[in-house]
Write an enzyme that holds these catalytic residues in place. Sequence first.
Site, short mmCIF file in Angstrom:
data_model
loop_
_atom_site.label_atom_id
_atom_site.label_comp_id
_atom_site.label_asym_id
_atom_site.label_seq_id
_atom_site.Cartn_x
_atom_site.Cartn_y
_atom_site.Cartn_z
N HIS A 208 63.21 50.88 47.05
CA HIS A 208 64.49 50.95 46.33
C HIS A 208 65.56 50.14 47.05
O HIS A 208 66.42 50.69 47.75
CB HIS A 208 64.89 52.42 46.20
CG HIS A 208 66.19 52.68 45.51
ND1 HIS A 208 66.74 51.82 44.58
CD2 HIS A 208 67.06 53.73 45.62
CE1 HIS A 208 67.89 52.33 44.15
NE2 HIS A 208 68.11 53.47 44.77
N CYS B 8 73.31 52.50 42.89
CA CYS B 8 71.91 52.20 42.59
C CYS B 8 71.71 51.52 41.24
O CYS B 8 70.65 50.96 40.97
CB CYS B 8 71.08 53.47 42.63
SG CYS B 8 71.16 54.32 44.23
N CYS C 295 69.75 57.35 38.32
CA CYS C 295 70.94 58.05 38.81
C CYS C 295 71.62 57.15 39.82
O CYS C 295 71.04 56.17 40.31
CB CYS C 295 70.56 59.38 39.46
SG CYS C 295 69.42 59.21 40.86
#
Length: 407
Positions: free
Chosen positions: A363, A104, A393
Amino acid sequence: MATLRTVARKITQKSPNDVVVLAAVRSPVTRAFKEGFKDAFPEDILGPVMAESVRRANIQPADVNDVLIGNVLAELGFAKTGRMALNHYGFPNSTTFHTVNRQCSSSLQAITHLAHAIMVGQIDVGLGGGVESMSRNYGSRGVPQDVSPHLRNSPVKDARDCLIPMGTTSENVAERYGVGREAQDAFALESHRRAERARESGHFEKEIVPVTVRVKNEETGEESESLVAKDDGIRSGLTLEKLKSLKPVFKDTGGSTAGNSSQISDGAAATILARRSWAEERGLKPMGRFVGTQVAGCAPDEMGISPVFAIPALFKYAGIELKDVDFFELNEAFASQSLYCIQKLGLDMEKVNPSGGAIAIGHPTGATGARQTATLFNELQSNGKEVGVISMCASTGLGVASLFIRE
């Protein structure tokens, strides 16, 4: 209010070797499988965004020495199709291309790596960004299938836990640190409220590059062109009652739902970085500058708490304090881990994601860090602020945090 007088000397002084930001833009973020980019290839989303970043930076494609794009899911790491997009959208062969996957945080890592290349004199100008088409490449749900049986059955729990679903880590965080369902739903509602306000007021238009893509009519199979200009995952009129009605996704008695978790999304983003001396020689005015990045690790089965280690490490590295930061762009992987990080770090909720986050916006994994960069600079500029932190994270227990200063 933080002012640069309160920030450590090493980041207040301008240097010819500073890494400055000349442009930071993004595509709209759309709901995977359902909305604007559902039929698009990742290279078709990224290409126009890269081209527009160069235009807004007031430079030429040939000025860009190297391009680094974050991507998590595409075939062959997006290395070949990304280079195709670069050439197709007007960049010369002399502009080189490569990709990076840090889950991510991939596109924030791309920006960081290029900033480091500028710092050491390897290049003068770089384009760092990211792209993800989860519509096309999320078949395995982000979990590798071709894995050594020896490691699948490793006696080391942390090794096995690198493959657990992200939703399970969210439930672990909620249980271990006391983050209840009610708080998670309230957090999600506020994310949507802020994002809806930003979208409807036109605030996001300053960072968004509209992208024209091919779309397929599901009934006739015919293709046509469609201009995607706005984020489409933000839910207008969402209520707490609606969020409360959603069932937990990952555990029957859990608290993580489709409403308080980040959305599966498609999108792209790009940032132009340059050596300050190079920019000044050409009369270019930077938006701001990159100061530094820190990465920290934690247990894979609670990967969402990793910003609580990365952000303090960044503060120590840069010589700043919490009170010096005007805005935080904290990726909302899940409401559970976002709330824990905010509470553990003592962050002011008014300074965190003032225009919403990934629960509302979406996302697109490989693009999120660069999306946050575009959003952060828009926020700092619109509010006359100076100091911003981006953090998230990442799967397997990685936390990343970067510091930027608006000029």
